[in-house]
Design a protein around this motif. Sequence first.
Motif, short mmCIF file in Angstrom:
data_model
loop_
_atom_site.label_atom_id
_atom_site.label_comp_id
_atom_site.label_asym_id
_atom_site.label_seq_id
_atom_site.Cartn_x
_atom_site.Cartn_y
_atom_site.Cartn_z
N ALA A 161 1.21 -1.26 -0.26
CA ALA A 161 -0.07 -0.12 -0.04
C ALA A 161 1.25 1.03 -0.45
O ALA A 161 1.95 1.45 0.47
CB ALA A 161 -0.74 0.09 1.53
N ASP A 166 -4.47 4.29 2.06
CA ASP A 166 -4.49 3.33 2.03
C ASP A 166 -4.13 1.59 2.86
O ASP A 166 -4.46 0.87 2.66
CB ASP A 166 -3.50 2.62 0.69
N ASP A 198 -2.12 6.47 -10.97
CA ASP A 198 -2.49 5.60 -10.05
C ASP A 198 -3.90 5.58 -10.69
O ASP A 198 -5.14 6.24 -10.15
CB ASP A 198 -2.34 5.59 -8.31
N ARG A 201 -6.89 6.29 -7.80
CA ARG A 201 -6.80 7.64 -6.26
C ARG A 201 -7.28 8.95 -8.29
O ARG A 201 -7.02 9.94 -6.87
CB ARG A 201 -5.70 7.53 -6.39
N SER A 207 -10.04 7.53 2.46
CA SER A 207 -9.97 6.93 2.99
C SER A 207 -10.76 5.55 2.99
O SER A 207 -12.02 4.81 2.42
CB SER A 207 -9.40 7.12 4.19
N ARG A 227 -5.09 -1.51 0.85
CA ARG A 227 -5.50 -1.55 -1.21
C ARG A 227 -3.94 -1.84 -1.81
O ARG A 227 -2.74 -0.98 -2.18
CB ARG A 227 -5.57 0.33 -1.17
N TYR A 230 -3.94 -2.67 -8.14
CA TYR A 230 -3.73 -1.48 -8.75
C TYR A 230 -4.09 -1.62 -10.33
O TYR A 230 -4.06 -2.30 -10.53
CB TYR A 230 -2.55 -0.55 -8.56
#
Length: 268
Positions: A161, A166, A198, A201, A207, A227, A230
Motif C-alpha cells: 500500500a 490506503d 494510480d 486514486r 480513505s 489497498r 492497482y
Amino acid sequence: MRVVSISVNGLAQAVEKGFFEWLAEQDADVVCVQDHRMRAYEIEDFNLIPEGYEAYFIDGENNEDGGVGIYTRHFPKAIMYGFANEQADREGRFIQADFDKVSVACVLAPCALGREDELIGDDDLTVLDHKDDFMDAFGLHMQKTLRKRRQFVFCANLQTAHHVTDASPLYHKLDVSGFMPHERAWLDRLFDEMGCIDAFREINKQSNQFTWWPEQIEGSRKNAGIRVDYQLMTPGIRKTIQDGWIDTGTRFSDHAPVIMDYDIEIGF
C-alpha cells in the motif's frame, strides 16, 4: 474499455464460488487475473474460460508462485509472456496483451507478509529480499515503459500500500511487509518520479478504500484492510478515466475486484 483486475488465490476455487457468473454481469473488455495457482494448460483443459472471452495465461515453475492471466473479448495484436527478468518470468509474474491503441498487462508481486525473515534458496535470501528484488526489476521495466509512446494499463497486485489512507490503522502499528517504509518509498518513486498514474486514486481520494483483508492478520474479522491492487497507467491516457470502484461486496478470495472504465476503443 472496462478493465477488471482481481487476485483470486486460486482460479478453480474462485470459479466454484461464482466468479464467472459475476463476470458475466460486468460487461468487461479485459479481465486480469492474478494468483491463479494452476498450470496454464489446465485453464483450457478444465474449461476455465468464461463465455465470450479468449484466455492467455502464464504459470510459474511452482503453482504456489501464483501465475497471472488475461481474459479478453478482443483478439490482441501480440502477447508478451514475462518482462525479460529471469526470476520473475520463471515464476509467471507478468503477461501483457497489446491491442490497437493500448496495452494491458497483468502483474503479481511476491507476497512477504508474515514471512519477512523466512529464508529461501541457498543464498541466505529472505522472502522479503525476494520481493524487494522483484520490485527493483519491475521498477526498471516501468522506467523503460513510461518512456515509450505507446500507452499502457498495468493491473497489478503489488502486495504494498502507498499512503496511510490506503491501510487500516493496524498496519500503521505493525512492522510487516506491505507497509514498510522502503516498500512505500518504491511507490513514491513510481508515482512521483516516474510519473505513473494510480488510476483509482485519480477519481477516489477517500480513505478506507481497501482491496485486501489478509488472513495472516485476521483482516476480515478486524476489517484490517489494505489497498495493494492497482490499475497503473501511463500519463498519456490519464484523461480517459471515466469511472472506477472496488467491489467490496464481492469476494472470491481475500481480495476484492478493482473495476475501471476508460474512454478508449480497444477493438480494431
